[in-house]
Design an enzyme around this catalytic site. Structure first.
Site, PDB file in Angstrom:
ATOM      1  N   ARG A  77      89.931  51.578  11.694  1.00  0.00           N
ATOM      2  CA  ARG A  77      88.814  50.683  12.050  1.00  0.00           C
ATOM      3  C   ARG A  77      89.359  49.461  12.788  1.00  0.00           C
ATOM      4  NH1 ARG A  77      84.259  47.796   8.040  1.00  0.00           N
ATOM      5  NH2 ARG A  77      83.373  46.486   9.645  1.00  0.00           N
ATOM      6  N   ASN A  97      79.682  56.703   8.742  1.00  0.00           N
ATOM      7  CA  ASN A  97      79.436  56.184  10.089  1.00  0.00           C
ATOM      8  C   ASN A  97      80.333  56.841  11.129  1.00  0.00           C
ATOM      9  OD1 ASN A  97      77.378  54.222  10.263  1.00  0.00           O
ATOM     10  ND2 ASN A  97      78.607  52.792   9.062  1.00  0.00           N
ATOM     11  N   CYS A 141      71.207  54.836   6.641  1.00  0.00           N
ATOM     12  CA  CYS A 141      71.893  53.572   6.888  1.00  0.00           C
ATOM     13  C   CYS A 141      71.291  52.534   5.965  1.00  0.00           C
ATOM     14  CB  CYS A 141      71.657  53.168   8.340  1.00  0.00           C
ATOM     15  SG  CYS A 141      72.183  51.495   8.724  1.00  0.00           S
ATOM     16  N   ASP A 142      72.118  51.619   5.502  1.00  0.00           N
ATOM     17  CA  ASP A 142      71.579  50.610   4.583  1.00  0.00           C
ATOM     18  C   ASP A 142      71.104  49.337   5.296  1.00  0.00           C
ATOM     19  OD1 ASP A 142      73.873  49.200   5.237  1.00  0.00           O
ATOM     20  OD2 ASP A 142      74.849  49.539   3.315  1.00  0.00           O
ATOM     21  N   HIS A 184      71.390  51.832  13.998  1.00  0.00           N
ATOM     22  CA  HIS A 184      71.933  50.551  14.471  1.00  0.00           C
ATOM     23  C   HIS A 184      71.362  50.173  15.832  1.00  0.00           C
ATOM     24  CE1 HIS A 184      75.717  50.605  11.627  1.00  0.00           C
ATOM     25  NE2 HIS A 184      74.572  50.694  10.993  1.00  0.00           N
ATOM     26  N   TYR A 223      72.231  44.850  14.628  1.00  0.00           N
ATOM     27  CA  TYR A 223      73.209  45.494  15.522  1.00  0.00           C
ATOM     28  C   TYR A 223      72.824  45.409  16.991  1.00  0.00           C
ATOM     29  CZ  TYR A 223      76.032  47.195  11.704  1.00  0.00           C
ATOM     30  OH  TYR A 223      76.874  47.251  10.624  1.00  0.00           O
ATOM     31  N   ARG A 281      86.661  42.131  11.833  1.00  0.00           N
ATOM     32  CA  ARG A 281      85.966  42.455  10.581  1.00  0.00           C
ATOM     33  C   ARG A 281      86.824  43.371   9.694  1.00  0.00           C
ATOM     34  NH1 ARG A 281      83.456  40.985   6.373  1.00  0.00           N
ATOM     35  NH2 ARG A 281      82.427  42.685   5.314  1.00  0.00           N
TER      36      ARG A 281
HETATM   37  P1  NAD Z   1      87.156  53.134   2.994  1.00  0.00           P
HETATM   38  O1  NAD Z   1      88.172  53.551   3.976  1.00  0.00           O
HETATM   39  O2  NAD Z   1      87.450  52.019   2.081  1.00  0.00           O
HETATM   40  O3  NAD Z   1      86.752  54.371   2.072  1.00  0.00           O
HETATM   41  C1  NAD Z   1      86.571  55.647   2.558  1.00  0.00           C
HETATM   42  C2  NAD Z   1      87.177  56.670   1.622  1.00  0.00           C
HETATM   43  O4  NAD Z   1      86.963  57.960   2.194  1.00  0.00           O
HETATM   44  C3  NAD Z   1      88.687  56.530   1.435  1.00  0.00           C
HETATM   45  O5  NAD Z   1      89.013  56.485   0.069  1.00  0.00           O
HETATM   46  C4  NAD Z   1      89.258  57.781   2.095  1.00  0.00           C
HETATM   47  O6  NAD Z   1      90.420  58.297   1.463  1.00  0.00           O
HETATM   48  C5  NAD Z   1      88.106  58.731   1.961  1.00  0.00           C
HETATM   49  N1  NAD Z   1      88.128  59.856   2.900  1.00  0.00           N
HETATM   50  C6  NAD Z   1      88.555  59.851   4.187  1.00  0.00           C
HETATM   51  N2  NAD Z   1      88.413  61.076   4.709  1.00  0.00           N
HETATM   52  C7  NAD Z   1      87.885  61.861   3.742  1.00  0.00           C
HETATM   53  C8  NAD Z   1      87.507  63.230   3.674  1.00  0.00           C
HETATM   54  N3  NAD Z   1      87.661  64.028   4.722  1.00  0.00           N
HETATM   55  N4  NAD Z   1      86.984  63.702   2.526  1.00  0.00           N
HETATM   56  C9  NAD Z   1      86.837  62.888   1.448  1.00  0.00           C
HETATM   57  N5  NAD Z   1      87.177  61.595   1.453  1.00  0.00           N
HETATM   58  C10 NAD Z   1      87.695  61.084   2.589  1.00  0.00           C
HETATM   59  O7  NAD Z   1      85.833  52.832   3.831  1.00  0.00           O
HETATM   60  P2  NAD Z   1      84.564  52.000   3.407  1.00  0.00           P
HETATM   61  O8  NAD Z   1      84.558  50.729   4.163  1.00  0.00           O
HETATM   62  O9  NAD Z   1      84.441  51.943   1.948  1.00  0.00           O
HETATM   63  O10 NAD Z   1      83.387  52.872   4.014  1.00  0.00           O
HETATM   64  C11 NAD Z   1      83.132  54.208   3.628  1.00  0.00           C
HETATM   65  C12 NAD Z   1      82.124  54.826   4.560  1.00  0.00           C
HETATM   66  O11 NAD Z   1      80.816  54.357   4.291  1.00  0.00           O
HETATM   67  C13 NAD Z   1      82.367  54.533   6.042  1.00  0.00           C
HETATM   68  O12 NAD Z   1      82.041  55.665   6.820  1.00  0.00           O
HETATM   69  C14 NAD Z   1      81.393  53.428   6.313  1.00  0.00           C
HETATM   70  O13 NAD Z   1      81.108  53.315   7.682  1.00  0.00           O
HETATM   71  C15 NAD Z   1      80.227  53.960   5.520  1.00  0.00           C
HETATM   72  N6  NAD Z   1      79.123  53.024   5.282  1.00  0.00           N
HETATM   73  C16 NAD Z   1      77.962  53.311   5.886  1.00  0.00           C
HETATM   74  C17 NAD Z   1      76.873  52.532   5.693  1.00  0.00           C
HETATM   75  C18 NAD Z   1      75.609  52.867   6.424  1.00  0.00           C
HETATM   76  O14 NAD Z   1      74.762  52.023   6.597  1.00  0.00           O
HETATM   77  N7  NAD Z   1      75.434  54.089   6.899  1.00  0.00           N
HETATM   78  C19 NAD Z   1      76.959  51.402   4.869  1.00  0.00           C
HETATM   79  C20 NAD Z   1      78.171  51.120   4.264  1.00  0.00           C
HETATM   80  C21 NAD Z   1      79.263  51.949   4.448  1.00  0.00           C
HETATM   81  C1  G6P Z   2      76.017  47.573   7.341  1.00  0.00           C
HETATM   82  C2  G6P Z   2      75.786  48.812   8.149  1.00  0.00           C
HETATM   83  C3  G6P Z   2      76.788  49.876   7.825  1.00  0.00           C
HETATM   84  C4  G6P Z   2      78.196  49.366   7.950  1.00  0.00           C
HETATM   85  C5  G6P Z   2      78.360  48.118   7.132  1.00  0.00           C
HETATM   86  C6  G6P Z   2      79.701  47.505   7.445  1.00  0.00           C
HETATM   87  O1  G6P Z   2      75.729  47.768   6.009  1.00  0.00           O
HETATM   88  O2  G6P Z   2      74.516  49.346   7.965  1.00  0.00           O
HETATM   89  O3  G6P Z   2      76.581  50.983   8.640  1.00  0.00           O
HETATM   90  O4  G6P Z   2      79.101  50.346   7.479  1.00  0.00           O
HETATM   91  O5  G6P Z   2      77.374  47.178   7.456  1.00  0.00           O
HETATM   92  O6  G6P Z   2      79.959  46.522   6.530  1.00  0.00           O
HETATM   93  P1  G6P Z   2      81.407  45.892   6.406  1.00  0.00           P
HETATM   94  O7  G6P Z   2      81.221  44.922   5.309  1.00  0.00           O
HETATM   95  O8  G6P Z   2      82.334  47.048   6.056  1.00  0.00           O
HETATM   96  O9  G6P Z   2      81.712  45.306   7.725  1.00  0.00           O
HETATM   97 MN    MN Z   3      74.481  51.409   8.912  1.00  0.00          MN
END
Ligand code: NAD
Ligand code: G6P
Ligand code: MN
Length: 440
Positions: A93, A147, A170-171, A200, A262, A282
């Site tokens: 990231r 994401n 998405c949250d 987004h 976004y 970030r």
């Molecule tokens: P992070 O890197 O801290 O955690 C991700 C975890 O996924 C890690 O422990 C990693 O080992 C694991 N992982 C990676 N590849 C994998 C696979 N193939 N199978 C199983 N596990 C696997 O990341 P984070 O910041 O905690 O975010 C996690 C995800 O949630 C990201 O994709 C982030 O963008 C998403 N997210 C989305 C929203 C949304 O609005 N859609 C909101 C918050 C977070």
């Molecule tokens: C929002 C978005 C997510 C994104 C997150 C990132 O919640 O909807 O898609 O993953 O922000 O937050 P962070 O705290 O990791 O920058």
């Molecule tokens: Mn999102």
């Protein structure tokens, strides 16, 4: 009351401990028989898994809990799967954000070239994960946060066109709803939103209270007068406060609807580039902040042997949203959620095969989206441009096409110049070796 088996993929995610706490809090609404955490990284999984053992022994009577790195154990006999994985981790990231910024264009996790790079990494793991799940549990509901959700949703639509139990979410819309609630001093659970766009990349056109009054004019007025803050402003890092503050500028320029935060990356890419620190993005804030705090807190709980009094940082909206969605599916609640679904006429003047983000009534048969109808030219133009970028990104992945990747980045509003797009693309290809397919 029926109880369900749930697996969380990305058990080592920074969002997982908060989600586990919300599952405890909501155990009467979405009761679990069995819960499995799955991750490919044992080192991240273990501290959270050990924390969870203690938490559940104190807060969740009778729950069968385990954590694993084995797919069979993760996906056998499961009713719901929540996914939040990050291919390449936060270290990648950081590159998604810093490489574009070093070349003078927007560096953001899900928008612009950073989102492109992340999308090209996420697709393979997401497709493999769905295949693994379906091997063991063909009817499980798969609720996905991974994401960049727009790119992931489009890729999964193409590979699993008949699988109606995959739902990308998405949250941010619910973060916004709760923030409007704070602004108005009202309970956001009583809001009925009308929302349209891509992930987004969307707008609230209306927000009804329980008597049917539209709250959007009032919200605009307050934001224009006093600014805008996230519901959990006191727990947010500075970059998020800046992000919310810019909603006011967006409303000054385009007062029709309430914009998703976004959109600022697309409306004001030059401003964002000028104000983001290319040496501390970030990703750094998250690695130094949330990631550290979450893992430290989990270790502390394990050391003390109790979760009582622990002060885990967590985002209620993020956890509660996915659990309430599962509840609405599990118990046919007919509640309204903003979800990502195939358009098929919902927004009537954009293509049917767009993955759009809209409000839907969610039942035990999944989402039943609410019609939006025709959207005005400005919004249609923005969406069509972004949609073409998203489609070309997914084409580039599946066709291994450099040309499509170049077209995608040239179309993206955060870049525009084809020469710049090529420069950024070449740098991202170099940084993503081993994660992306080879682009020819
Ligand atoms: P992070 O890197 O801290 O955690 C991700 C975890 O996924 C890690 O422990 C990693 O080992 C694991 N992982 C990676 N590849 C994998 C696979 N193939 N199978 C199983 N596990 C696997 O990341 P984070 O910041 O905690 O975010 C996690 C995800 O949630 C990201 O994709 C982030 O963008 C998403 N997210 C989305 C929203 C949304 O609005 N859609 C909101 C918050 C977070
Ligand atoms: C929002 C978005 C997510 C994104 C997150 C990132 O919640 O909807 O898609 O993953 O922000 O937050 P962070 O705290 O990791 O920058
Ligand atoms: Mn999102």
């Amino acid at each position: 009351m029926k109880k369900f088996n749930l697996t969380i993929v990305g058990g080592g995610s920074t969002w997982t401990p908060g989600l586990l706490q919300s599952l405890c809090k909501m155990k009467d609404r979405f009761p679990l028989k069995k819960l499995v955490l799955y991750d490919i990284d044992e080192e991240r999984q273990k501290p959270i898994g050990e924390f969870a053992k203690i938490l559940f022994s104190e807060e969740y009577e009778g729950l069968e809990f385990s954590y694993t790195t084995k797919v069979e154990e993760a996906y056998k006999d499961v009713d719901f799967v929540f996914i939040q994985m990050r291919t390449g981790g936060l270290k990648m990231r950081e590159k998604d954000e810093k490489i574009p910024l070093s070349l003078g264009v927007l560096g953001q996790e899900t928008c612009g070239p950073g989102g492109f790079a992340y999308g090209m990494r996420s697709i393979k793991d997401m497709v493999n994960t769905i295949n693994d799940i379906r091997k063991y549990s063909k009817d499980a509901w798969i609720l996905n946060y991974t994401n960049p959700a727009a790119i992931v949703a489009e890729a999964l639509r193409r590979i699993f066109p008949d699988d109606k139990r995959i739902l990308n979410i998405c949250d941010q819309p619910v973060n916004l709803l709760r923030s409007y609630g704070r602004l108005l001093n009202m309970n956001p659970n009583e809001f009925e939103p009308v929302y349209f766009g891509l992930n987004h990349f969307g707008w609230f056109t209306h927000l009804y209270d329980k008597n049917g009054n539209d709250l959007v004019p009032k919200i605009k007025e307050i934001i224009l007068e006093t600014g805008f803050k996230p519901v959990d402003a006191e727990q947010r890092d500075k970059s998020w406060l800046d992000t919310y503050a810019i909603v006011r500028d967006m409303l000054v320029d385009f007062p029709d609807y309430l914009p998703n935060t976004y959109l600022q990356y697309y409306y004001y890419p030059d401003y964002k580039v000028a104000h983001l620190n290319p040496n501390y993005t970030r990703a750094n804030e998250v690695m130094d902040g949330r990631e550290k705090r979450v893992f430290e807190e989990c270790r502390k709980v394990v050391e003390k042997g109790t979760s009582k009094g622990s002060s885990l940082v967590h985002n209620d909206a993020h956890s509660e949203y996915i659990i309430e969605l599962a509840e609405s599916i599990a118990f046919n609640k007919h509640k309204i959620f903003i979800v990502i679904v195939e358009n098929n006429g919902i927004i009537s003047n954009i293509p049917d095969d767009a993955m759009v983000e809209v409000a839907a009534v969610v039942t035990s048969n999944g989402p039943r989206p609410l019609a939006v109808g025709k959207i005005p030219t400005f919004y249609k133009g923005l969406i069509e441009n972004q949609l073409a970028y998203e489609k070309l990104t997914v084409d580039a992945y599946f066709e291994g096409s450099y040309q499509k990747a170049l077209q995608a980045l040239t179309l993206n509003r955060t870049i525009v110049s084809a020469k710049k797009a090529r420069e950024v693309l070449d740098a991202l290809i170099e940084a993503n070796k081993g994660y992306w397919p080879e682009l020819k």
